[in-house]
Scaffold this motif. Structure first.
Motif, short mmCIF file in Angstrom:
data_model
loop_
_atom_site.label_atom_id
_atom_site.label_comp_id
_atom_site.label_asym_id
_atom_site.label_seq_id
_atom_site.Cartn_x
_atom_site.Cartn_y
_atom_site.Cartn_z
N GLU A 235 41.00 -17.24 18.97
CA GLU A 235 41.52 -17.71 20.26
C GLU A 235 42.94 -18.29 20.11
O GLU A 235 43.18 -19.15 19.26
CB GLU A 235 40.58 -18.79 20.81
CG GLU A 235 40.74 -18.95 22.32
CD GLU A 235 39.90 -20.11 22.82
OE1 GLU A 235 38.73 -20.23 22.40
OE2 GLU A 235 40.43 -20.91 23.62
N GLY A 236 43.86 -17.79 20.91
CA GLY A 236 45.23 -18.30 20.88
C GLY A 236 46.09 -17.71 19.78
O GLY A 236 47.28 -18.04 19.69
N LEU A 237 45.52 -16.87 18.92
CA LEU A 237 46.33 -16.27 17.85
C LEU A 237 47.18 -15.12 18.41
O LEU A 237 46.90 -14.57 19.47
CB LEU A 237 45.44 -15.76 16.71
CG LEU A 237 44.62 -16.83 15.98
CD1 LEU A 237 43.96 -16.22 14.74
CD2 LEU A 237 45.46 -18.04 15.58
N ASN A 238 48.20 -14.76 17.63
CA ASN A 238 49.13 -13.72 18.07
C ASN A 238 48.49 -12.33 18.00
O ASN A 238 47.74 -12.04 17.07
CB ASN A 238 50.38 -13.72 17.19
CG ASN A 238 51.09 -15.05 17.20
OD1 ASN A 238 50.98 -15.80 18.17
ND2 ASN A 238 51.79 -15.35 16.13
N THR A 239 48.85 -11.51 18.95
CA THR A 239 48.46 -10.11 18.93
C THR A 239 49.73 -9.28 19.11
O THR A 239 50.53 -9.57 20.00
CB THR A 239 47.48 -9.78 20.08
OG1 THR A 239 46.22 -10.39 19.77
CG2 THR A 239 47.26 -8.29 20.22
N ASP A 240 49.96 -8.32 18.25
CA ASP A 240 51.09 -7.42 18.43
C ASP A 240 50.74 -6.06 17.84
O ASP A 240 49.59 -5.84 17.45
CB ASP A 240 52.38 -7.99 17.80
CG ASP A 240 52.20 -8.34 16.34
OD1 ASP A 240 51.41 -7.66 15.65
OD2 ASP A 240 52.85 -9.29 15.87
#
Lengths: 262, 155
Positions: A235-240
């Motif tokens: 939760e809240g971590l970066n996604t790219d």
């Protein structure tokens, strides 16, 4: 890049005076991020105040159980410093993983911390080693410094002068590099010092953060087995395009274990 | 426009530049030293590598005004007349280039690598070349050239 008025500062006081006198100034340390940002026209300062001449912002010393690194010290100087390699080898190793040799010859610790790039390497060491950031106005604890993506506790015109890293009993750093840019997709710095065990992660979230659950698990000693099966929340971590939040959460556990030899 | 003075390849030079003028623009457009190339212009490819006060740096990410009083060495400053620098000679000998675009930056980085390392193995060379991109050679002959030049230069 839009043009700006270039100014050179002769001292910390001169730098802050020039900053205040300008309508919208930026400090220039090594320029490894600022110049890239200006080239993309993501920023348009009226003035750039260069710190290259401020000699008392350069140097490394051991002072009262801590390694003190002045703000304009380059990554290469930290990576090759005998005193850092002896007292906090994990910090020297980390500095040697930043960018490439040419970037390490120019980029500085103060610039990196003031920028607080979500994938910067140094913030994990600052948090895990419980470092203190000294500015021209005050001292800021690591736990209070990083506030979000490219956001720190620094006020406009406040200048980092040095960073004081308490010497730990034991510390390790490991990161999973983006195969193209080599920035950490996830980096983990684990340290055991007089304030107990601290685990800090970079690359995974908007800025570096600590993992209290991991710290508790390692309280008895830096045994990677104690981290087996521990999950980190996505939760809240970066996604790219390089990694999803779930993958980053998975990497947190793997990097934290590898940082301490697991 | 502000004035800047520096030493380039042993010669004192000066010019008037904008705040935003990059070192690589100053070298190429003001001094006519076009051996230093602009590849990516984003500090990734290393084609613009020069030495500033003895350290390899990317001239596309340095301001010319930054370097007031600095000592800059570019690819043009390596050979002595017809006599190539040992690193240039090694690149020639080992066929370490094809199109040649990355070569000036490769050579300048390679000299930095040799200067920084008393001992140099293949793995270290490959790791240290992280900041230089070559799209022709596959790097193999570049690595061989650097290893050979290391022997010559460190004698």
């Amino acid at each position: 890049m839009y043009d700006f008025t270039y100014q050179r500062a002769s001292s910390v006081a001169d730098a802050t005076t020039k900053y205040k006198a300008a309508s919208d100034a930026r400090f220039l340390a090594g320029g490894m991020t600022l110049l890239a940002v200006l080239k993309q026209r993501l920023d348009q300062p009226s003035d750039v105040v260069d710190l290259a001449d401020v000699k008392d912002l350069v140097g490394i010393a051991e002072e009262g159980g801590a390694i003190v690194i002045r703000a304009m010290t380059t990554h290469n100087t930290v990576a090759t410093s005998d005193i850092v390699k002896k007292r906090i080898p994990a910090l020297a190793e980390l500095a040697g993983t930043i960018g490439d040799p040419m970037v390490r010859n120019r980029g500085t610790i103060g610039g990196s911390l003031a920028n607080s790039d979500p994938a910067a390497s140094y913030p994990s060491a600052v948090l895990a080693l419980n470092a203190t950031i000294h500015t021209d106005k005050r001292t800021i604890k690591a736990d209070d410094f990083f506030q979000g993506m490219f956001t720190t506790a620094l006020e406009a015109g406040e200048l980092i002068t040095k960073v004081s890293f308490p010497i730990p009993e034991q510390a390790g750093y490991e990161y999973f590099p983006n195969p193209a840019s080599r920035y950490p997709i996830v980096g983990a710095f684990v340290a055991k010092g007089k304030d107990g065990v601290r685990v800090a992660i970079t690359g995974a979230g908007p800025c570096a953060f600590r993992l209290p659950e991991y710290e508790k698990a390692l309280a008895g000693g830096l045994d990677p087995k104690k981290l087996e099966g521990l999950k980190a929340s996505a939760e809240g971590l970066n996604t790219d395009i390089h990694a999803s939040a779930e993958y980053r959460a998975h990497l947190i556990n793997v990097m934290a274990r590898r940082a301490i030899g697991g | 426009m502000p004035a800047v003075k520096m030493t380039v390849n042993g010669k004192k030079v000066s010019g008037n530049v904008e705040g935003r003028t990059l070192l690589v623009q100053f070298l190429r457009e003001h001094l006519g030293l076009t051996g230093t190339h602009v590849g990516c212009d984003t500090s990734q490819c290393g084609a613009c590598t020069v030495h500033v006060n003895g350290r390899a740096m990317k001239s596309c990410t340095l301001l010319a005004l930054h370097l007031e009083g600095a000592d800059v060495l570019t690819i043009e400053g390596l050979a002595e007349g017809d006599k190539l620098h040992p690193m240039q000679e090694a690149f020639r000998e080992h066929h370490a280039l094809q199109c040649g675009f990355c070569t000036p930056g490769m050579v300048m980085s390679a000299i930095g690598i040799v200067n920084d390392h008393k001992d140099l193995d293949e793995k270290t060379i490959r790791h240290q070349l992280e900041g230089n991109i070559c799209r022709c050679t596959g790097y193999h002959n570049i690595v061989e050239a650097i290893a050979a030049a290391h022997k010559t230069m460190r004698g």
